[in-house]
Scaffold this motif. Structure first.
Motif, short mmCIF file in Angstrom:
data_model
loop_
_atom_site.label_atom_id
_atom_site.label_comp_id
_atom_site.label_asym_id
_atom_site.label_seq_id
_atom_site.Cartn_x
_atom_site.Cartn_y
_atom_site.Cartn_z
N ALA A 37 -1.73 5.10 -3.90
CA ALA A 37 -0.67 4.10 -3.79
C ALA A 37 0.30 4.45 -2.67
O ALA A 37 0.74 3.57 -1.92
CB ALA A 37 0.07 3.99 -5.12
N GLN A 38 0.60 5.73 -2.53
CA GLN A 38 1.49 6.17 -1.44
C GLN A 38 0.83 5.96 -0.08
O GLN A 38 1.49 5.56 0.89
CB GLN A 38 1.84 7.65 -1.63
N GLN A 39 -0.45 6.19 -0.02
CA GLN A 39 -1.19 5.98 1.22
C GLN A 39 -1.13 4.51 1.64
O GLN A 39 -0.94 4.20 2.82
CB GLN A 39 -2.64 6.42 1.01
N PHE A 107 -7.94 -0.52 -4.09
CA PHE A 107 -6.55 -0.33 -3.67
C PHE A 107 -6.34 -0.90 -2.27
O PHE A 107 -5.33 -1.56 -2.00
CB PHE A 107 -6.18 1.15 -3.71
N GLU A 108 -7.28 -0.65 -1.36
CA GLU A 108 -7.14 -1.17 0.00
C GLU A 108 -7.22 -2.70 0.02
O GLU A 108 -6.44 -3.37 0.70
CB GLU A 108 -8.23 -0.58 0.90
N ASP A 109 -8.14 -3.27 -0.77
CA ASP A 109 -8.28 -4.72 -0.78
C ASP A 109 -7.05 -5.38 -1.42
O ASP A 109 -6.67 -6.49 -1.05
CB ASP A 109 -9.55 -5.13 -1.53
N HIS A 110 -6.44 -4.69 -2.36
CA HIS A 110 -5.19 -5.18 -2.95
C HIS A 110 -4.11 -5.32 -1.88
O HIS A 110 -3.39 -6.33 -1.81
CB HIS A 110 -4.72 -4.22 -4.05
N SER A 111 -4.02 -4.34 -0.99
CA SER A 111 -3.07 -4.42 0.12
C SER A 111 -3.41 -5.58 1.04
O SER A 111 -2.54 -6.35 1.45
CB SER A 111 -3.05 -3.10 0.90
N ALA A 172 6.75 3.32 7.65
CA ALA A 172 5.34 3.43 7.30
C ALA A 172 4.47 3.05 8.48
O ALA A 172 4.92 2.52 9.48
CB ALA A 172 5.03 2.52 6.11
N GLY A 173 3.18 3.37 8.32
CA GLY A 173 2.22 3.06 9.38
C GLY A 173 2.21 1.60 9.71
O GLY A 173 2.68 0.77 8.95
N LYS A 174 1.72 1.28 10.86
CA LYS A 174 1.82 -0.09 11.35
C LYS A 174 0.64 -0.94 10.92
O LYS A 174 -0.48 -0.52 10.96
CB LYS A 174 1.95 -0.08 12.87
N SER A 175 1.00 -2.17 10.52
CA SER A 175 -0.03 -3.14 10.19
C SER A 175 0.39 -4.47 10.76
O SER A 175 1.56 -4.81 10.73
CB SER A 175 -0.20 -3.26 8.67
N SER A 176 -0.54 -5.21 11.26
CA SER A 176 -0.20 -6.50 11.88
C SER A 176 -1.16 -7.57 11.41
O SER A 176 -2.30 -7.29 11.11
CB SER A 176 -0.27 -6.39 13.41
N GLN A 177 -0.62 -8.79 11.31
CA GLN A 177 -1.47 -9.92 10.94
C GLN A 177 -1.74 -10.76 12.16
O GLN A 177 -0.88 -10.92 13.03
CB GLN A 177 -0.76 -10.79 9.90
N SER A 194 -10.12 -1.37 7.03
CA SER A 194 -9.46 -0.66 8.11
C SER A 194 -7.97 -0.54 7.83
O SER A 194 -7.40 -1.34 7.11
CB SER A 194 -9.66 -1.39 9.44
N SER A 195 -7.34 0.46 8.43
CA SER A 195 -5.92 0.68 8.22
C SER A 195 -5.08 -0.25 9.07
O SER A 195 -3.89 -0.37 8.86
CB SER A 195 -5.56 2.13 8.55
N SER A 196 -5.69 -0.91 10.05
CA SER A 196 -4.96 -1.87 10.87
C SER A 196 -5.32 -3.26 10.40
O SER A 196 -6.45 -3.68 10.52
CB SER A 196 -5.36 -1.71 12.34
N THR A 197 -4.36 -3.97 9.76
CA THR A 197 -4.64 -5.30 9.21
C THR A 197 -3.80 -6.33 9.91
O THR A 197 -2.74 -6.04 10.46
CB THR A 197 -4.31 -5.34 7.71
N ALA A 198 -4.30 -7.59 9.85
CA ALA A 198 -3.59 -8.65 10.54
C ALA A 198 -2.59 -9.29 9.61
O ALA A 198 -2.92 -9.59 8.50
CB ALA A 198 -4.58 -9.69 11.03
N SER A 199 -1.38 -9.51 10.08
CA SER A 199 -0.35 -10.13 9.27
C SER A 199 0.55 -11.02 10.09
O SER A 199 1.02 -10.60 11.11
CB SER A 199 0.48 -9.05 8.59
#
Length: 349
Positions: A37-39, A107-111, A172-177, A194-199
């Motif tokens: 969850a922290q990740q 957990f990743e798909d939940h994010s 926190a780490g960067k995520s973009s849509q 992947s840790s880089s998501t589109a937002s």
């Protein structure tokens, strides 16, 4: 002697109360998954306390049939999903749920699921505002249970889950849509995490051709603005309109009966019934009228009769005029399932 007995009773009561608010299975689940969850919070900006509380509630602390058989800890269904599936009775018989190879994928798909446009305004809240996130998830349509937010908040407070939230001052780490609304509705395959998501970040000065912004950066930058607001609109809802006295909305690209049922706290089968959908495979198209309440049995007086136009069918007419399909059949002596012809005159009242 009496004081000692009363003290003993008080201690026993406290222990019983603690036992009622804590559960060994919950504690084991938290210990097993809090790092995951922290990740996810570091990568995507979703509070670890919220992720853990949802996991605990949705999966019965990892002991539900869905969690055990499909590694699905968050009750996410198959909409826009091409990976493995798992059928389970829920809102209807053999509802389709996503199936994962292991819990980490869940957990990743939940994010990824929360990074869709529907939930984007949650990221305007501070990551320490677990109550705002809990109520926001309910408002955005994550669950139909009226007490969903209250249950999440109780779990977080009973188990002190905020202790697992990543320091709000640590960005926190960067995520973009992706800015394209069509791209934001594409599913995440079972092998792509992947840790880089589109937002897509919605701001007054931002258009769909602008460069994507970092959701977490945006959330931190807008802390002061959020504090000043009397209330935060947590979901860009469809505009509710009226036709022939019945409330309806217009479907957008990517809407499904399931997603709208979640949004308006209506059973999917009920929503389909309100809209005279008899084909279980029928999916919404952009521009479809979707009624949130039963349509009327008769049209307004000015639409007492209607002449069928080219390429129209009787269901489209019923939706356009806000009249129950079975009423049109009855008023015109037409057998149910029979269609109409061009220039045919129909009675609508």
């Amino acid at each position: 002697m009496r004081k000692g007995f009363l003290l003993f009773i008080a201690i026993i009561s406290c222990l019983c109360s603690f036992a009622q608010t804590t559960n060994k299975y919950y504690l084991d689940y938290i210990e097993k998954y809090y790092k995951l969850a922290q990740q996810e919070q570091k990568k995507h900006g979703i509070p670890a306390s919220i992720t853990l509380a949802q996991g605990l509630l949705e999966s019965a602390a990892g002991r539900s049939d869905l969690a055990v058989s499909a590694n699905n800890h968050f009750g996410i269904k198959c909409s826009n999903w091409t990976g493995e599936t798992y059928l389970k009775d829920d809102d209807k018989k053999d509802d389709c749920f996503r199936k994962y190879k292991h819990a980490e994928q869940s957990f990743e798909d939940h994010s990824q699921f929360l990074l869709r446009e529907r939930y984007e305004s949650l990221f305007r809240l501070e990551q320490t505002d677990y109550k705002g996130w809990a109520h926001g998830l309910k408002r955005c349509g994550y669950a139909t249970d009226p007490g969903y937010a209250t249950k999440l908040i109780k779990i977080i407070e009973d188990y002190n889950l905020t202790q697992y939230d990543v320091d709000a001052d640590t960005k926190a780490g960067k995520s973009s849509q992706k800015t394209s609304s069509q791209s934001s509705k594409q599913n995440t395959s079972s092998t792509t995490y992947s840790s880089s998501t589109a937002s897509k970040t919605k701001q007054a000065e931002t258009t769909e051709t602008d460069e994507p912004e970092d959701l977490v950066e945006n959330a931190f930058r807008r802390k002061k603005e959020t504090r000043k607001m009397a209330a935060v609109d947590l979901v860009a809802e469809h505009k509710v309109m009226r036709n022939n006295g019945s409330k309806y909305i217009v479907a957008r690209q990517g809407d499904t009966f399931a997603s709208l049922a979640y949004e308006y706290n209506i059973y999917e089968k009920t929503l389909r019934r309100y809209n005279d959908i008899v084909n279980p495979r029928y999916e919404l198209h952009e521009g479809d009228k979707v009624y949130l309440y039963p349509k009327r049995k008769k049209a307004q007086k000015r639409y007492a009769t209607y002449r069928v136009k080219r390429d129209e069918n009787i269901w489209q007419i019923a939706q356009d005029k806000g009249v129950q399909l079975k009423s049109i059949y009855r008023l015109n002596g037409i057998e149910e399932g029979q269609n109409v012809t061009v220039n045919q005159e129909l009675k609508l009242r």
